[in-house]
Design a protein around this motif. Structure first.
Motif, short mmCIF file in Angstrom:
data_model
loop_
_atom_site.label_atom_id
_atom_site.label_comp_id
_atom_site.label_asym_id
_atom_site.label_seq_id
_atom_site.Cartn_x
_atom_site.Cartn_y
_atom_site.Cartn_z
N ASP A 157 46.50 37.65 43.35
CA ASP A 157 46.35 38.26 44.67
C ASP A 157 45.21 39.27 44.72
O ASP A 157 45.07 40.00 45.71
CB ASP A 157 47.66 38.96 45.07
CG ASP A 157 48.78 37.98 45.34
OD1 ASP A 157 48.50 36.78 45.51
OD2 ASP A 157 49.95 38.42 45.39
N HIS A 158 44.43 39.34 43.64
CA HIS A 158 43.26 40.23 43.57
C HIS A 158 43.65 41.71 43.61
O HIS A 158 42.85 42.55 44.01
CB HIS A 158 42.26 39.92 44.69
CG HIS A 158 41.79 38.50 44.68
ND1 HIS A 158 40.71 38.07 43.92
CD2 HIS A 158 42.27 37.41 45.31
CE1 HIS A 158 40.55 36.77 44.10
NE2 HIS A 158 41.48 36.35 44.93
N ALA A 159 44.89 42.02 43.20
CA ALA A 159 45.34 43.42 43.17
C ALA A 159 45.02 44.08 41.84
O ALA A 159 45.08 45.31 41.74
CB ALA A 159 46.83 43.50 43.46
N VAL A 160 44.76 43.31 40.79
CA VAL A 160 44.22 43.82 39.54
C VAL A 160 43.06 42.92 39.13
O VAL A 160 43.00 41.75 39.51
CB VAL A 160 45.28 43.90 38.40
CG1 VAL A 160 46.39 44.86 38.73
CG2 VAL A 160 45.83 42.52 38.07
N ASP A 161 42.13 43.49 38.36
CA ASP A 161 40.94 42.74 37.96
C ASP A 161 41.10 42.04 36.63
O ASP A 161 40.45 41.02 36.36
CB ASP A 161 39.73 43.69 37.86
CG ASP A 161 39.43 44.37 39.18
OD1 ASP A 161 39.23 43.64 40.18
OD2 ASP A 161 39.41 45.61 39.22
N LEU A 162 41.94 42.60 35.76
CA LEU A 162 42.04 42.09 34.39
C LEU A 162 43.46 42.32 33.90
O LEU A 162 44.06 43.37 34.17
CB LEU A 162 41.03 42.84 33.50
CG LEU A 162 40.97 42.49 32.03
CD1 LEU A 162 39.52 42.62 31.53
CD2 LEU A 162 41.85 43.45 31.22
N VAL A 163 44.02 41.33 33.21
CA VAL A 163 45.38 41.42 32.67
C VAL A 163 45.34 41.27 31.16
O VAL A 163 44.68 40.37 30.63
CB VAL A 163 46.30 40.33 33.28
CG1 VAL A 163 47.66 40.32 32.59
CG2 VAL A 163 46.48 40.57 34.78
#
Length: 302
Positions: A144-150
């Protein structure tokens, strides 16, 4: 505000307010979180209701719950707000952008801190933020584009996400020295619901047709502390118990299927922002982060 169409009604402030109400389940809690008054929150929701032609929340006892329309709208709002935040970072120079990192709890405690510190030393104008959540929720937020990297211990199962780099890691079964019973009959100490390590431990016990006593303690730190006190054994990321293994406070025990290779995975969308690419390049450079470096090709460890 009858007649107001959705593009005009869906301001950043109203969408943020809607999501705060959705996530807290309360107008007052959302107002406290956003530092505004409850009437301002109610007015924002009313404007969205009018523009959509349907209520987004309904009453439930003393609280409110999302309607079916509210549940559907929440998924779109997360994507819209996430994309706008991503766009703001994407148009900045890489060295003045931001990277929203999401990590599972163990990685946030034992893997990320030295990498973040090293990166900030070299790129002080890049804004880093960290969200610590269960793996599946992190991947949903990345989609959902709420974080850039996991950063997590297993690759994503959602389309649109890719693993950019890995670092070797193992899950080991540990307990106090001198265990007087078979590890498969000792009490197994578990992290909380939603934890990938917990799910892996339970799957392992099922495969081995073992039914030992189980004790849920929540965090990785809690289960390690309990293992050190002799309350049982636990399957844990090796990085989380490296100090205890080196000191002899804990020892590793072997059951079929352990230790398990579970490399750390750094995952993004297929088009990471320039600041995210800068972070990835930094943590994959042994000259900058030493033995903590990730690599772009998986090299099996013997």
């Amino acid at each position: 505000m009858p007649g107001l169409d959705l593009p005009a009604a869906a301001t950043w402030g109203r969408l943020t307010t809607f999501l705060a109400v959705y996530e807290t389940g309360s107008v007052r809690a959302a107002a406290d979180q956003l530092h505004v008054t409850p009437p301002a929150v109610s007015a924002a929701i009313a404007a969205l209701d009018a523009a959509l032609g349907t209520p987004l929340f309904g009453k439930s006892g003393r609280g409110i719950i999302p309607t079916d329309a509210g549940e559907t709208f929440a998924g779109y709002v997360r994507k819209m707000l996430g994309l706008l935040a991503e766009a703001a970072g994407a148009v900045r120079d890489a060295d003045r952008g931001r990277v929203r990192i999401g990590a599972v709890a163990t990685a946030s405690e034992y893997v990320l801190p030295p990498l973040m510190a090293s990166f900030i030393d070299e790129h002080p104008h890049v804004e880093l933020s960290l969200s610590v959540l269960p793996r599946d929720e992190l991947f949903a937020r990345a989609r959902d584009h709420a974080v850039d990297l996991v950063l997590a211990g297993r690759p994503p199962r959602l389309s649109g996400l890719v693993t950019n780099a890995r670092r070797p890691n193992r899950l080991v079964l540990v307990g106090r020295p001198g265990l007087k019973t078979d590890p498969l009959t000792a009490t197994w100490l578990l992290t909380g619901l939603g934890s990938g390590t917990r799910d892996t431990a339970l799957s392992l016990l099922t495969r081995l047709q073992a039914s030992p006593p189980l004790l849920t303690l929540g965090t990785s730190g809690a289960v390690v502390a309990a293992a050190c006190q002799g309350l049982g054994v636990t399957l844990v990321h090796e990085a989380a118990v490296r100090a205890q293994l080196d000191s002899g406070e804990l020892v590793s025990y072997t059951v079929p299927g352990t230790p398990m290779d579970r490399p750390w995975q750094l995952c993004t969308t297929s088009e990471p922002t320039s600041a995210t690419r800068l972070f990835l390049a930094h943590v994959c450079d042994p000259g900058r982060v030493g033995a903590a470096a990730f690599h772009t090709r998986h090299r099996p460890q013997g």
